[in-house]
Design an enzyme around this catalytic site. Structure first.
Site, PDB file in Angstrom:
ATOM      1  N   PHE A  63       0.820  -1.227   0.000  1.00  0.00           N
ATOM      2  CA  PHE A  63       0.000   0.000   0.000  1.00  0.00           C
ATOM      3  C   PHE A  63       0.845   1.265   0.000  1.00  0.00           C
ATOM      4  O   PHE A  63       0.319   2.350   0.152  1.00  0.00           O
ATOM      5  CB  PHE A  63      -0.945   0.001   1.206  1.00  0.00           C
ATOM      6  CG  PHE A  63      -1.956  -1.104   1.162  1.00  0.00           C
ATOM      7  CD1 PHE A  63      -2.988  -1.080   0.232  1.00  0.00           C
ATOM      8  CD2 PHE A  63      -1.871  -2.178   2.032  1.00  0.00           C
ATOM      9  CE1 PHE A  63      -3.915  -2.110   0.179  1.00  0.00           C
ATOM     10  CE2 PHE A  63      -2.792  -3.203   1.984  1.00  0.00           C
ATOM     11  CZ  PHE A  63      -3.828  -3.180   1.053  1.00  0.00           C
ATOM     12  N   HIS A  74      27.490  17.228   2.564  1.00  0.00           N
ATOM     13  CA  HIS A  74      27.750  18.473   1.823  1.00  0.00           C
ATOM     14  C   HIS A  74      27.391  18.290   0.357  1.00  0.00           C
ATOM     15  O   HIS A  74      28.223  18.413  -0.536  1.00  0.00           O
ATOM     16  CB  HIS A  74      29.211  18.897   2.008  1.00  0.00           C
ATOM     17  CG  HIS A  74      29.551  19.133   3.448  1.00  0.00           C
ATOM     18  ND1 HIS A  74      29.631  20.400   4.000  1.00  0.00           N
ATOM     19  CD2 HIS A  74      29.771  18.261   4.466  1.00  0.00           C
ATOM     20  CE1 HIS A  74      29.917  20.287   5.297  1.00  0.00           C
ATOM     21  NE2 HIS A  74      30.002  19.003   5.604  1.00  0.00           N
ATOM     22  N   HIS A  78      23.216  23.049   0.728  1.00  0.00           N
ATOM     23  CA  HIS A  78      23.484  22.563   2.085  1.00  0.00           C
ATOM     24  C   HIS A  78      24.137  23.648   2.915  1.00  0.00           C
ATOM     25  O   HIS A  78      24.601  24.656   2.390  1.00  0.00           O
ATOM     26  CB  HIS A  78      24.366  21.305   2.043  1.00  0.00           C
ATOM     27  CG  HIS A  78      25.782  21.577   1.673  1.00  0.00           C
ATOM     28  ND1 HIS A  78      26.218  21.616   0.367  1.00  0.00           N
ATOM     29  CD2 HIS A  78      26.878  21.846   2.430  1.00  0.00           C
ATOM     30  CE1 HIS A  78      27.514  21.875   0.335  1.00  0.00           C
ATOM     31  NE2 HIS A  78      27.949  22.041   1.582  1.00  0.00           N
ATOM     32  N   ASP A  80      27.071  24.588   5.891  1.00  0.00           N
ATOM     33  CA  ASP A  80      28.291  24.200   6.594  1.00  0.00           C
ATOM     34  C   ASP A  80      28.160  24.669   8.044  1.00  0.00           C
ATOM     35  O   ASP A  80      27.951  25.859   8.299  1.00  0.00           O
ATOM     36  CB  ASP A  80      29.518  24.876   5.978  1.00  0.00           C
ATOM     37  CG  ASP A  80      29.917  24.306   4.623  1.00  0.00           C
ATOM     38  OD1 ASP A  80      29.321  23.300   4.189  1.00  0.00           O
ATOM     39  OD2 ASP A  80      30.842  24.880   4.017  1.00  0.00           O
ATOM     40  N   HIS A  84      32.564  21.718  10.699  1.00  0.00           N
ATOM     41  CA  HIS A  84      33.058  21.258   9.395  1.00  0.00           C
ATOM     42  C   HIS A  84      34.544  21.592   9.230  1.00  0.00           C
ATOM     43  O   HIS A  84      35.269  20.893   8.545  1.00  0.00           O
ATOM     44  CB  HIS A  84      32.235  21.917   8.291  1.00  0.00           C
ATOM     45  CG  HIS A  84      32.668  21.593   6.897  1.00  0.00           C
ATOM     46  ND1 HIS A  84      33.004  20.319   6.494  1.00  0.00           N
ATOM     47  CD2 HIS A  84      32.810  22.388   5.788  1.00  0.00           C
ATOM     48  CE1 HIS A  84      33.325  20.344   5.204  1.00  0.00           C
ATOM     49  NE2 HIS A  84      33.236  21.580   4.764  1.00  0.00           N
ATOM     50  N   HIS A 212      35.854  29.188   4.546  1.00  0.00           N
ATOM     51  CA  HIS A 212      35.614  28.095   5.496  1.00  0.00           C
ATOM     52  C   HIS A 212      36.360  28.383   6.809  1.00  0.00           C
ATOM     53  O   HIS A 212      35.804  28.256   7.901  1.00  0.00           O
ATOM     54  CB  HIS A 212      36.110  26.762   4.932  1.00  0.00           C
ATOM     55  CG  HIS A 212      35.222  26.142   3.896  1.00  0.00           C
ATOM     56  ND1 HIS A 212      35.276  26.456   2.574  1.00  0.00           N
ATOM     57  CD2 HIS A 212      34.251  25.191   4.011  1.00  0.00           C
ATOM     58  CE1 HIS A 212      34.386  25.735   1.902  1.00  0.00           C
ATOM     59  NE2 HIS A 212      33.747  24.959   2.754  1.00  0.00           N
TER      60      HIS A 212
HETATM   61 MN    MN Z   1      29.939  22.161   2.677  1.00  0.00          MN
END
Ligand code: MN
Length: 262
Positions: A63, A74, A78, A80, A84, A212
């Site tokens: 069903f 990543h 997305h 960070d 990370h 980053h």
């Molecule tokens: Mn990333």
């Protein structure tokens, strides 16, 4: 408590219902075809997204239909989280991000002309100062969204990553700009249209991948692979950033919605 429609949130909800406020989806569709980062040897790459059928209205599930999913953290649009990066290793994982900072004013800065002329274009401190001189400080809790036109390539892995023998050529930020955003601005984070929050060739900068390094080290967050930034005003929009709260996760696929007044 009286049931009036005079509250701040009520007026927003009314505006949504009447269409006076439009919702734009800034998220790229997530599938096995979604273009993803390719790290050079000797580094290890994440798995791309995939769906695996478990049942489809058949014997394993007469069903219903459902799948297992597999994905790196990543992949696609997305976020960070601080952990990370080595500079944020004692910071928050993606389940610990403060929800109050995941909704905020969106400021859109357009570098699509510069990026079309030079795919290695780096946004610098002077570009942000020029904005501030014209408009004042960036709003508290805001997200700076950097339009480069790169979302036009998001169906085409080769064009999106723009790889050749000398690496990936996609726009990003100078080291000084990354440090300025991280240390001098009272914002929640940044968003970009490219596969990562640093330039494609940012491995050659010092420190490597400076956005980053500085942003995540300063408890600010980065979103990648955004779309539809051209539908947003330069300022006045609100964004809702909704990552999966993966415990211990360094990032997560994220639905990003923008509310825009007509
Ligand atoms: Mn990333």
């Amino acid at each position: 408590m009286t049931n009036t429609n005079e509250g701040t949130l009520s007026s927003t909800l009314t505006a949504l219902a009447t269409g006076a406020v439009q919702v734009h989806d800034l998220t790229a569709p997530l599938s096995a075809e979604t273009p993803t980062l390719v790290l050079p040897e000797p580094f290890a790459n994440l798995n791309d997204f995939s769906l695996e059928e478990v049942a489809a209205y058949n014997a394993p599930g007469p069903f219903w239909k459902h799948h297992n999913i597999q994905t790196g953290e990543h992949i696609g649009t997305h976020i960070d989280a601080p952990i990370h990066w080595i500079s944020g290793k004692d910071g928050k994982d993606v389940s610990q991000l403060d929800p109050q900072r995941l909704i905020g004013p969106a400021v859109v800065l357009d570098f699509s002309a510069e990026s079309a002329a030079n795919p290695d274009f780096l946004i610098d401190v002077e570009h942000l100062r020029a904005w501030q001189e014209e408009h004042g400080d960036f709003p508290q809790n805001s997200w700076l969204l950097f339009r480069t036109g790169w979302d036009q390539y998001d169906h085409d892995k080769q064009a999106f990553l723009n790889l050749d023998d000398s690496g990936s050529h996609t726009p990003g930020f100078s080291t000084e700009c990354a440090k300025y955003i991280a240390d001098e601005l009272d914002i929640s984070g940044i968003g970009v249209e490219t596969v990562g929050i640093d330039a494609g060739n940012a491995g050659v900068l010092e420190p490597p991948f400076p956005m980053h390094y500085y942003l995540l080290g300063a408890d600010k967050y980065g979103i990648t692979s955004l779309k539809n930034l051209d539908k947003l005003p330069a300022f006045g929009a609100m964004i809702v950033v909704a990552p999966l709260p993966i415990v211990g996760g360094t990032g997560a696929p994220t639905r990003v919605l923008a509310l825009v007044e007509n």
